[in-house]
Design an enzyme around this catalytic site. Structure first.
Site, PDB file in Angstrom:
ATOM      1  N   HIS A  21      -5.982   5.202  35.089  1.00  0.00           N
ATOM      2  CA  HIS A  21      -6.610   3.738  34.756  1.00  0.00           C
ATOM      3  C   HIS A  21      -6.407   3.586  33.295  1.00  0.00           C
ATOM      4  O   HIS A  21      -6.427   4.401  32.317  1.00  0.00           O
ATOM      5  CB  HIS A  21      -8.176   3.739  34.980  1.00  0.00           C
TER       6      HIS A  21
ATOM      7  N   HIS B 127      -7.489   1.663  29.797  1.00  0.00           N
ATOM      8  CA  HIS B 127      -8.725   1.147  29.255  1.00  0.00           C
ATOM      9  C   HIS B 127      -7.984  -0.132  28.218  1.00  0.00           C
ATOM     10  O   HIS B 127      -7.288   0.135  27.289  1.00  0.00           O
ATOM     11  CB  HIS B 127      -9.477   1.982  28.472  1.00  0.00           C
TER      12      HIS B 127
END
Length: 139
Positions: free
Chosen positions: A98, A100
């Protein structure tokens, strides 16, 4: 699989989805560090960036490129920190790649990435060269 992000992709957990393509999805982080904090994830489970295939890597980073501009504009900022924690030792809490997007302002207290490391190593020129060579040999 008990992966929170896979459950978001599969629709088993709701998320504030911003945008998606065939290979990735962008959504607001439920624990934001700033207004507009967004996550981009591949729709297939990969634990680390180097595990991703070209198709999912391209789709994920293409969505990142497009969404970053919109996040910054919506948050009313001119900059953002783009961060990936690649493995648990690097601070990755959910073992699913993931990215950010953290909108930033001057004086927000976060500082540059170099401020994260209090005990930076002193590395000789020779060690830098040997590290360079070792990485190049592994490519």
């Amino acid at each position: 699989m008990n992966c929170t992000f896979c459950k978001i992709v599969n629709g088993n957990i709701s998320a504030r989805i911003i945008s998606q393509n065939d290979n990735a999805v962008a959504f607001l982080d439920d624990l934001p560090l700033s207004f507009g904090h967004t996550l981009i994830i591949p729709k297939r489970h990969y634990s680390k960036v180097q595990d991703m295939d070209r198709e999912y890597s391209s789709g994920t980073f293409d969505l990142l490129r497009v969404v970053t501009a919109a996040v910054e504009k919506a948050a009313g900022v001119k900059a953002s920190t783009i961060a990936i924690h690649n493995g648990s030792e690097a601070g990755q809490v959910i073992s699913h790649v993931h990215i950010h997007i953290i909108p930033r302002t001057a004086g927000d207290g976060a500082g540059p990435v170099h401020s994260m490391f209090k005990n930076r190593p002193k590395i000789s020129s020779e060690r830098m060269d040997s590290t360079l060579n070792a990485i190049k040999e592994l490519l």
